[in-house]
Design an enzyme around this catalytic site. Sequence first.
Site, short mmCIF file in Angstrom:
data_model
loop_
_atom_site.label_atom_id
_atom_site.label_comp_id
_atom_site.label_asym_id
_atom_site.label_seq_id
_atom_site.Cartn_x
_atom_site.Cartn_y
_atom_site.Cartn_z
N CYS A 13 -25.48 -61.55 -24.99
CA CYS A 13 -24.09 -61.58 -24.61
C CYS A 13 -22.92 -60.46 -24.94
O CYS A 13 -23.18 -59.37 -24.65
CB CYS A 13 -23.56 -62.85 -24.74
SG CYS A 13 -22.08 -63.37 -23.90
N HIS A 14 -22.25 -61.00 -26.20
CA HIS A 14 -21.41 -59.96 -26.75
C HIS A 14 -22.20 -59.11 -27.89
O HIS A 14 -21.65 -58.31 -28.71
CB HIS A 14 -20.09 -60.23 -27.04
CG HIS A 14 -19.09 -60.58 -26.05
ND1 HIS A 14 -19.22 -62.00 -25.30
CD2 HIS A 14 -18.12 -59.88 -25.34
CE1 HIS A 14 -18.32 -61.94 -24.31
NE2 HIS A 14 -17.60 -60.70 -24.40
N GLU A 36 -15.95 -60.95 -17.86
CA GLU A 36 -15.07 -60.98 -18.59
C GLU A 36 -13.82 -61.43 -17.66
O GLU A 36 -12.88 -62.30 -17.87
CB GLU A 36 -14.59 -59.75 -19.25
CG GLU A 36 -15.52 -59.11 -20.18
CD GLU A 36 -15.44 -59.95 -21.53
OE1 GLU A 36 -14.75 -60.77 -21.63
OE2 GLU A 36 -16.04 -59.55 -22.54
#
Length: 220
Positions: free
Chosen positions: A127-128, A158
Amino acid sequence: MPDTVLFVLTSHGSLGDSGRPTGFWLSEAADPWKVLTDAGYRVRLASIAGGRPPVDGADLSDPVQSAFVADAGLDSTLVLSTVDPSAYAAVLYVGGHGTMWDFHGNADIARLGSAVYRAGGVIGAVCHGPVALLDLTDAVGAPLVSGLRVTSFTDAEERESQTWEAIPYSLEEELRSRGALHSAGDVYAPHVVVDGRVVTGQNPSSAPGVAREMVRLLSR
């Protein structure tokens, strides 16, 4: 090679100036923890500041998340700067928006992952979590992601999650600016990319798949 995997978590708890809390996304740690421990690997947790990191996206009605919170050592994560990379066969950089602030440009993030990779270990990020890859380097000091196929939480995701205005940069674009070959799947759908000993997942639903690919690589 050690049989222990280090999970690295953010210690950053605020989503920019939005007034919204953030942290690490719980399922992105809990689901891989379940996969790896079921496969016989030990998991240790570290965070930028140590201690209990801020949590986002928790669903404690989920038995895996509940077990992770109870049993994984979340209250006593290691301070990342004290971690010896030689003790770990792999590193998983867990996502959550907090990573956008305290993973990028962090010397300990870069030191740890680069050392594990150069020693023949496996790097995972979900993910991030691929924010960590921005600063990792290969054996000659070049950006590790240059020419590497990767994925991450996408610009479309986002916008869908209404966080686009709060984040400090586009993770997609930062990865591409370092030469990464960024691959985006459908919004929120599982999407896992493996290139050599680097495994990346696009979003929370990709976390179990990232862990399964890490097990496959580690068992070679």
